[in-house]
Write a protein that holds these residues in place. Structure first.
Motif, PDB file in Angstrom:
ATOM      1  N   TYR A  46      13.550  52.693 -67.097  1.00  0.00           N
ATOM      2  CA  TYR A  46      14.452  52.534 -65.848  1.00  0.00           C
ATOM      3  C   TYR A  46      15.959  52.419 -66.608  1.00  0.00           C
ATOM      4  CZ  TYR A  46      11.352  51.360 -62.168  1.00  0.00           C
ATOM      5  OH  TYR A  46      10.175  51.640 -60.915  1.00  0.00           O
ATOM      6  N   LEU A  47      15.907  52.058 -67.566  1.00  0.00           N
ATOM      7  CA  LEU A  47      17.243  51.880 -68.335  1.00  0.00           C
ATOM      8  C   LEU A  47      17.719  53.028 -68.608  1.00  0.00           C
ATOM      9  CD1 LEU A  47      16.864  48.853 -70.518  1.00  0.00           C
ATOM     10  CD2 LEU A  47      18.010  49.034 -68.617  1.00  0.00           C
ATOM     11  N   LEU A  48      16.967  54.327 -69.027  1.00  0.00           N
ATOM     12  CA  LEU A  48      17.585  55.514 -68.974  1.00  0.00           C
ATOM     13  C   LEU A  48      17.811  56.070 -67.748  1.00  0.00           C
ATOM     14  CD1 LEU A  48      14.722  56.900 -71.539  1.00  0.00           C
ATOM     15  CD2 LEU A  48      16.992  56.536 -71.995  1.00  0.00           C
ATOM     16  N   LEU A  49      17.093  55.841 -66.561  1.00  0.00           N
ATOM     17  CA  LEU A  49      17.663  56.258 -65.183  1.00  0.00           C
ATOM     18  C   LEU A  49      18.707  55.480 -64.674  1.00  0.00           C
ATOM     19  CD1 LEU A  49      13.859  56.185 -63.828  1.00  0.00           C
ATOM     20  CD2 LEU A  49      15.384  58.238 -63.954  1.00  0.00           C
ATOM     21  N   GLU A  92      19.307  63.599 -66.920  1.00  0.00           N
ATOM     22  CA  GLU A  92      19.008  63.799 -65.621  1.00  0.00           C
ATOM     23  C   GLU A  92      17.852  64.861 -65.593  1.00  0.00           C
ATOM     24  OE1 GLU A  92      20.845  64.375 -61.130  1.00  0.00           O
ATOM     25  OE2 GLU A  92      21.923  64.700 -62.930  1.00  0.00           O
ATOM     26  N   ALA A  93      17.946  66.172 -66.165  1.00  0.00           N
ATOM     27  CA  ALA A  93      16.981  67.147 -66.127  1.00  0.00           C
ATOM     28  C   ALA A  93      15.537  66.831 -66.998  1.00  0.00           C
ATOM     29  CB  ALA A  93      17.724  68.427 -66.485  1.00  0.00           C
ATOM     30  N   ASN A  94      15.742  65.830 -67.899  1.00  0.00           N
ATOM     31  CA  ASN A  94      14.536  65.398 -68.924  1.00  0.00           C
ATOM     32  C   ASN A  94      13.172  65.279 -68.010  1.00  0.00           C
ATOM     33  OD1 ASN A  94      12.660  63.240 -70.288  1.00  0.00           O
ATOM     34  ND2 ASN A  94      13.870  64.270 -71.705  1.00  0.00           N
ATOM     35  N   GLU A  95      12.300  66.319 -68.366  1.00  0.00           N
ATOM     36  CA  GLU A  95      10.880  66.539 -67.697  1.00  0.00           C
ATOM     37  C   GLU A  95      10.306  65.113 -67.776  1.00  0.00           C
ATOM     38  OE1 GLU A  95       9.387  69.694 -70.117  1.00  0.00           O
ATOM     39  OE2 GLU A  95      10.780  71.326 -69.241  1.00  0.00           O
ATOM     40  N   GLN A  96      10.034  64.401 -68.991  1.00  0.00           N
ATOM     41  CA  GLN A  96       9.539  63.321 -68.942  1.00  0.00           C
ATOM     42  C   GLN A  96       9.972  62.011 -67.844  1.00  0.00           C
ATOM     43  OE1 GLN A  96       9.260  63.535 -73.595  1.00  0.00           O
ATOM     44  NE2 GLN A  96       8.178  61.608 -72.868  1.00  0.00           N
ATOM     45  N   LEU A  97      11.235  61.912 -67.919  1.00  0.00           N
ATOM     46  CA  LEU A  97      11.905  60.895 -67.215  1.00  0.00           C
ATOM     47  C   LEU A  97      11.814  61.371 -65.747  1.00  0.00           C
ATOM     48  CD1 LEU A  97      13.560  58.293 -67.596  1.00  0.00           C
ATOM     49  CD2 LEU A  97      15.515  59.875 -67.663  1.00  0.00           C
ATOM     50  N   LYS A  98      11.685  62.734 -65.229  1.00  0.00           N
ATOM     51  CA  LYS A  98      11.678  63.035 -64.026  1.00  0.00           C
ATOM     52  C   LYS A  98      10.087  62.924 -63.613  1.00  0.00           C
ATOM     53  CE  LYS A  98      14.555  66.766 -62.859  1.00  0.00           C
ATOM     54  NZ  LYS A  98      14.777  68.157 -62.468  1.00  0.00           N
ATOM     55  N   SER A 192      20.037  71.554 -77.870  1.00  0.00           N
ATOM     56  CA  SER A 192      19.011  72.523 -78.074  1.00  0.00           C
ATOM     57  C   SER A 192      17.822  72.058 -77.357  1.00  0.00           C
ATOM     58  CB  SER A 192      18.930  72.972 -79.458  1.00  0.00           C
ATOM     59  OG  SER A 192      18.432  72.033 -80.326  1.00  0.00           O
ATOM     60  N   ASN A 193      17.375  71.016 -77.406  1.00  0.00           N
ATOM     61  CA  ASN A 193      16.031  70.661 -76.605  1.00  0.00           C
ATOM     62  C   ASN A 193      16.073  70.990 -75.206  1.00  0.00           C
ATOM     63  OD1 ASN A 193      14.940  70.224 -79.209  1.00  0.00           O
ATOM     64  ND2 ASN A 193      15.515  67.956 -79.169  1.00  0.00           N
ATOM     65  N   GLY A 194      17.314  70.820 -74.445  1.00  0.00           N
ATOM     66  CA  GLY A 194      17.178  70.726 -73.221  1.00  0.00           C
ATOM     67  C   GLY A 194      16.281  69.767 -72.606  1.00  0.00           C
ATOM     68  N   ALA A 195      15.812  70.034 -71.378  1.00  0.00           N
ATOM     69  CA  ALA A 195      15.016  69.147 -70.503  1.00  0.00           C
ATOM     70  C   ALA A 195      13.718  68.750 -71.028  1.00  0.00           C
ATOM     71  CB  ALA A 195      14.687  69.883 -69.189  1.00  0.00           C
ATOM     72  N   ALA A 196      13.280  69.546 -72.404  1.00  0.00           N
ATOM     73  CA  ALA A 196      11.984  69.387 -72.738  1.00  0.00           C
ATOM     74  C   ALA A 196      12.413  68.081 -73.938  1.00  0.00           C
ATOM     75  CB  ALA A 196      11.479  70.339 -73.518  1.00  0.00           C
ATOM     76  N   GLN A 197      13.527  67.675 -74.200  1.00  0.00           N
ATOM     77  CA  GLN A 197      13.892  66.720 -75.166  1.00  0.00           C
ATOM     78  C   GLN A 197      12.631  65.655 -74.982  1.00  0.00           C
ATOM     79  OE1 GLN A 197      16.599  65.826 -77.562  1.00  0.00           O
ATOM     80  NE2 GLN A 197      15.201  64.350 -78.309  1.00  0.00           N
ATOM     81  N   GLU A 198      12.279  65.030 -76.128  1.00  0.00           N
ATOM     82  CA  GLU A 198      11.169  64.056 -76.083  1.00  0.00           C
ATOM     83  C   GLU A 198      11.645  62.656 -76.236  1.00  0.00           C
ATOM     84  OE1 GLU A 198       8.141  64.474 -79.352  1.00  0.00           O
ATOM     85  OE2 GLU A 198       7.262  66.304 -78.458  1.00  0.00           O
ATOM     86  N   LEU A 199      11.070  61.836 -75.361  1.00  0.00           N
ATOM     87  CA  LEU A 199      11.442  60.663 -75.192  1.00  0.00           C
ATOM     88  C   LEU A 199      10.523  59.727 -76.297  1.00  0.00           C
ATOM     89  CD1 LEU A 199      11.852  59.796 -71.603  1.00  0.00           C
ATOM     90  CD2 LEU A 199      13.550  60.621 -72.963  1.00  0.00           C
ATOM     91  N   LEU A 200      10.870  58.388 -76.382  1.00  0.00           N
ATOM     92  CA  LEU A 200      10.128  57.764 -77.488  1.00  0.00           C
ATOM     93  C   LEU A 200       8.675  57.488 -76.582  1.00  0.00           C
ATOM     94  CD1 LEU A 200      12.392  54.992 -78.621  1.00  0.00           C
ATOM     95  CD2 LEU A 200      11.842  57.062 -79.778  1.00  0.00           C
ATOM     96  N   PRO A 201       7.562  57.639 -77.418  1.00  0.00           N
ATOM     97  CA  PRO A 201       6.398  57.345 -76.991  1.00  0.00           C
ATOM     98  C   PRO A 201       6.029  55.966 -76.705  1.00  0.00           C
ATOM     99  CG  PRO A 201       5.945  57.705 -79.336  1.00  0.00           C
ATOM    100  CD  PRO A 201       7.728  57.927 -78.775  1.00  0.00           C
ATOM    101  N   GLU A 202       5.084  55.689 -75.733  1.00  0.00           N
ATOM    102  CA  GLU A 202       4.700  54.317 -75.422  1.00  0.00           C
ATOM    103  C   GLU A 202       4.337  53.473 -76.799  1.00  0.00           C
ATOM    104  OE1 GLU A 202       2.165  51.331 -72.225  1.00  0.00           O
ATOM    105  OE2 GLU A 202       2.014  53.469 -72.266  1.00  0.00           O
ATOM    106  N   PHE A 203       3.408  53.982 -77.640  1.00  0.00           N
ATOM    107  CA  PHE A 203       3.153  53.366 -78.651  1.00  0.00           C
ATOM    108  C   PHE A 203       3.297  54.389 -79.797  1.00  0.00           C
ATOM    109  CE2 PHE A 203       0.443  50.509 -76.033  1.00  0.00           C
ATOM    110  CZ  PHE A 203       0.713  49.368 -76.859  1.00  0.00           C
ATOM    111  N   LYS A 204       3.957  54.096 -81.035  1.00  0.00           N
ATOM    112  CA  LYS A 204       4.180  54.910 -82.227  1.00  0.00           C
ATOM    113  C   LYS A 204       2.852  55.673 -82.488  1.00  0.00           C
ATOM    114  CE  LYS A 204       5.034  53.326 -86.125  1.00  0.00           C
ATOM    115  NZ  LYS A 204       5.442  52.639 -87.203  1.00  0.00           N
ATOM    116  N   ASP A 205       1.819  54.668 -82.529  1.00  0.00           N
ATOM    117  CA  ASP A 205       0.476  55.255 -83.223  1.00  0.00           C
ATOM    118  C   ASP A 205      -0.576  54.301 -82.513  1.00  0.00           C
ATOM    119  OD1 ASP A 205       0.797  53.161 -85.011  1.00  0.00           O
ATOM    120  OD2 ASP A 205       1.768  54.648 -86.226  1.00  0.00           O
ATOM    121  N   ASP A 206      -1.981  54.802 -82.804  1.00  0.00           N
ATOM    122  CA  ASP A 206      -3.004  53.964 -82.582  1.00  0.00           C
ATOM    123  C   ASP A 206      -3.136  52.474 -83.382  1.00  0.00           C
ATOM    124  OD1 ASP A 206      -3.873  55.735 -80.732  1.00  0.00           O
ATOM    125  OD2 ASP A 206      -5.141  56.510 -82.089  1.00  0.00           O
TER     126      ASP A 206
END
Length: 308
Positions: A46-49, A92-98, A192-206
């Motif tokens: 939400y803060l990214l949005l 705004e174009a980020n796929e994960q955020l959309k 260079s990552n465009g809309a496919a730029q990765e956001l941070l995952p919910e958990f870094k790892d298991d």
């Protein structure tokens, strides 16, 4: 994105609520813990949005100014430099955020008055004016502008904190930590990552997810043992006078100290002293530090704890 600092805070919240509600069902409480952690990740999105919505408000403002200029031809045509900011458009174009936005009921569009007030504050800053006046233009400059905006206007914003609290009770104490992850995300963006730029995952790892599960379970399932250790190291009247929140914090701290031998003892104690500063009284931190240190020394002497 959900790190151990957030996990510790959430475990304190849920364990305290568990006892306040009569302490009846550990499984239900654990589900509440992980739901609460997921809401912290929602706040990150939400803060990214919010940055996206600020840019949309700016676009409308520029469009209005352009229409006025087209009618009157007075003054200068409005600059589109801010709304053409490459970082903001990429976000705004980020796929994960959309994808996240499509599955949510809440929207910053419902808070237009507040978002407009943020945009006005931005336009009044020196760094905004310098950016707009600069003859150079690069992606790095665009991204740096938004880092400054976020750090100076969105962080430590009491009006925003109040608004977020109204949106979700789970966000009461999350923002000051989540802000650091939003700033980290801004820095990580690459054109260079465009809309496919990765956001941070919910958990870094298991491992972090397991940390939350094990810390919570150990705290409640071994409660009698941990509270016994606390009682043994205080006078009877002192134990009865320990604030419930302080008792919960120390109980969780002992669960971590004894369940996670790989974490340095000093780190665990310091983390819960810091938690006490958030949730308890100004004097609680020193009291908790002293008592946990005394308990740890006895456990080490009894060879029940390794000196880390």
């Amino acid at each position: 994105m959900i790190n151990r600092e957030i996990i510790r805070l959430k475990v304190v919240q849920i364990v305290y609520a568990y006892y306040q509600n009569g302490g009846k069902n550990v499984d239900v409480a654990e589900k509440e813990l992980f739901f609460s952690l997921s809401k912290a990740y929602d706040l990150y999105n939400y803060l990214l949005l919010l940055m996206v919505e600020i840019n949309r408000i700016a676009m409308r403002s520029v469009e209005t100014a352009q229409n006025r200029y087209n009618r009157t031809h007075e003054g200068e045509a409005p600059s589109t430099k801010f709304i053409d900011n490459r970082f903001a458009l990429q976000l705004e174009a980020n796929e994960q955020l959309k994808e996240f936005q499509e599955n949510q009921k809440k929207s910053w569009a419902d808070e237009e008055t507040f978002v407009r007030s943020l945009y006005k504050k931005i336009t009044e800053t020196d760094y905004y004016k310098e950016y707009m006046a600069a003859e150079t233009s690069s992606y790095a400059e665009d991204r740096e502008l938004w880092r400054k905006i976020y750090k100076n206007i969105i962080c430590n914003n009491e009006e925003l904190d109040s608004l977020l609290e109204d949106m979700s009770l789970y966000w009461n104490d999350d923002k000051f930590i989540v802000d650091t992850f939003v700033l980290k995300t801004i820095k990580r963006f690459e054109e260079s990552n465009g809309a496919a730029q990765e956001l941070l995952p919910e958990f870094k790892d298991d491992e972090d997810k397991e940390f939350a599960h094990k810390l919570f379970r150990s705290t409640l399932l071994n409660a009698e043992y941990y509270r016994g250790l606390i009682s043994e190291n205080t006078k009877n009247w002192e134990f009865k006078r320990i604030a419930q929140m302080d008792l919960v914090i120390m109980q969780i701290a002992l669960a971590e100290i004894l369940s996670f031998p790989q974490i340095p003892l000093s780190v665990s104690i310091n983390e819960y002293v810091n938690v006490a500063k958030v949730y308890s009284t100004p004097k609680s931190g020193g009291y908790i530090n002293g008592l946990l240190d005394a308990i740890a020394k006895k456990l080490i002497a009894q060879k029940k704890l390794i000196n880390k």
